[in-house]
Write a protein that holds these residues in place. Structure first.
Motif, PDB file in Angstrom:
ATOM      1  N   GLY A  61       0.502  -1.296   0.043  1.00 15.17           N
ATOM      2  CA  GLY A  61      -0.165  -0.070   0.481  1.00 15.17           C
ATOM      3  C   GLY A  61       0.462   1.352  -0.355  1.00 15.17           C
ATOM      4  O   GLY A  61       0.594   2.754   0.081  1.00 15.17           O
ATOM      5  N   SER A  62       1.868   1.005   0.051  1.00 19.42           N
ATOM      6  CA  SER A  62       3.215   2.245  -0.440  1.00 19.42           C
ATOM      7  C   SER A  62       3.806   2.001  -1.351  1.00 19.42           C
ATOM      8  O   SER A  62       4.207   0.909  -1.467  1.00 19.42           O
ATOM      9  N   GLU A  63       4.951   3.245  -1.371  1.00 27.91           N
ATOM     10  CA  GLU A  63       6.063   2.783  -2.344  1.00 27.91           C
ATOM     11  C   GLU A  63       7.161   2.459  -2.194  1.00 27.91           C
ATOM     12  O   GLU A  63       7.626   2.973  -0.726  1.00 27.91           O
ATOM     13  N   LEU A  64       8.400   1.958  -1.977  1.00 26.79           N
ATOM     14  CA  LEU A  64       9.364   2.218  -2.194  1.00 26.79           C
ATOM     15  C   LEU A  64      10.235   3.225  -1.615  1.00 26.79           C
ATOM     16  O   LEU A  64       9.891   4.841  -1.872  1.00 26.79           O
ATOM     17  N   PRO A  65      11.061   3.342  -0.587  1.00 24.77           N
ATOM     18  CA  PRO A  65      11.808   4.576  -0.391  1.00 24.77           C
ATOM     19  C   PRO A  65      12.802   5.554  -1.894  1.00 24.77           C
ATOM     20  O   PRO A  65      12.627   5.076  -2.594  1.00 24.77           O
TER      21      PRO A  65
END
Length: 264
Positions: free
Chosen positions: A255-259
Motif C-alpha cells: 500500500g505504499s511505494e518504496l523509499p
C-alpha cells in the motif's frame, strides 16, 4: 637432502589439494542456469510478503519478486517453504539457492551469508492495540511483546536488557499474529505491514505501530563465496528498480511505494 625433498613434496601435495578443492567447488549461478531451475526460500506465512491465496497458490510481494526473477532469467521456480529462523540455514545447507523472504541486512547476518543490493525496505516496529497508551520505550516496560523467534526484532529486543522488556517468542510470524488476533498478545515486534494486518483479520483488535525499532533494507540472501550470483542479482535488481517493476509489486501488497532513494 631427503628430508628437504620430502618437505617440498608435502607442500606441493597440499597446494594441489587446495587447488583441486577450489576448482571442483561448484559455482551456484552456473549450476542454477544449467539446471534451468532456481530454489528460493520464502516464508509463505507472513502476509502480505508471503502467503497462499484461496486456491492455495503462493502470493505476496516476496512471491511475486521471486516469480519475476525466475521469469526474467528463464528458469523454473521452486519455493522452499521457510520460517524466520530457517532462512539462512536453508542456503547454508544447500536446501535452497537463494533467499527472498523479508531478509533484512544486518552486520551479524553478513558474517555468515552474502547479500545482494536492496530490492525493498522494511520498517521494524513494536505495534500494540490501538487503545493502549504507548508512545515510547518506557511505556512498554512490563508489557509482554510477542516476537517471531530468530528475527531481527527478537535479537534487537533481547539485547535491550536495560529496558526490562517481557518477550514472548513464537516459532514464526503466523503463530505470532494468531496470538495477537486471539488476544494472547497485546503487543508485537515485527514489520509495520504485519502490525496493520492484525486488525484486518480481527476488526475487534486493531493494532497500530507504536514505537519504531529501526528501518532495514531487504535483500536477497546467498551463501558466502558466490560472487557471480551476487553480481547477476545486483544487475537484475538495479534494472527492475529503474523500470519500476519492483516498486509496483511492493505498492500492490504494502500500500505504499518504496523509499524514493531506492527508486532513483
Amino acid at each position: 637432502m631427503i628430508a628437504k625433498r620430502q618437505s617440498l613434496l608435502v607442500a606441493f601435495a597440499a597446494t594441489c589439494l587446495v587447488f583441486s578443492a577450489t576448482a571442483s567447488r561448484a559455482d551456484l549461478l552456473d549450476d542454477v542456469m544449467k539446471a534451468k531451475k532456481i530454489r528460493i526460500a520464502t516464508d509463505l506465512a507472513i502476509p502480505p510478503s508471503g502467503m497462499v491465496d484461496g486456491n492455495l497458490k503462493p502470493t505476496g510481494s516476496d512471491v511475486e519478486t521471486a516469480q519475476l526473477l525466475a521469469k526474467d532469467w528463464g528458469l523454473e521456480l521452486e519455493f522452499i517453504q521457510t520460517t524466520g529462523a530457517t532462512r539462512i540455514p536453508n542456503v547454508q545447507t544447500n536446501k535452497a539457492d537463494i533467499i527472498i523472504s523479508t531478509l533484512s541486512v544486518t552486520p551479524e547476518r553478513a558474517k555468515v551469508i552474502d547479500f545482494s543490493k536492496a530490492y525493498a525496505a522494511l520498517q521494524s516496529v513494536v505495534g500494540c492495540l490501538k487503545s493502549l497508551d504507548v508512545k515510547d520505550w518506557p511505556d512498554l516496560k512490563g508489557k509482554t511483546i510477542a516476537v517471531s523467534r530468530g528475527t531481527t526484532q527478537d535479537t534487537t529486543l533481547t539485547n535491550m536488557k536495560e529496558r526490562e522488556l517481557k518477550i514472548s517468542r513464537y516459532d514464526d510470524d503466523a503463530t505470532m499474529v494468531t496470538a495477537a488476533i486471539s488476544g494472547q498478545a497485546d503487543c508485537v515486534a515485527t514489520s509495520a505491514t504485519i502490525v496493520n494486518q492484525v486488525g484486518v483479520k480481527n476488526p475487534a483488535r486493531i493494532f497500530e505501530p507504536k514505537v519504531t525499532i529501526t528501518n532495514f533494507d531487504l535483500a536477497v540472501g546467498v551463501r558466502q563465496g558466490e560472487p557471480k550470483m551476487i553480481e547477476k542479482l545486483n544487475e537484475w535488481i538495479a534494472t527492475n528498480l529503474k523500470n519500476g517493476k519492483l516498486n509496483e509489486i511492493y505498492k500492490k501488497f504494502h500500500g505504499s511505494e518504496l523509499p524514493a532513494a531506492m527508486r532513483s
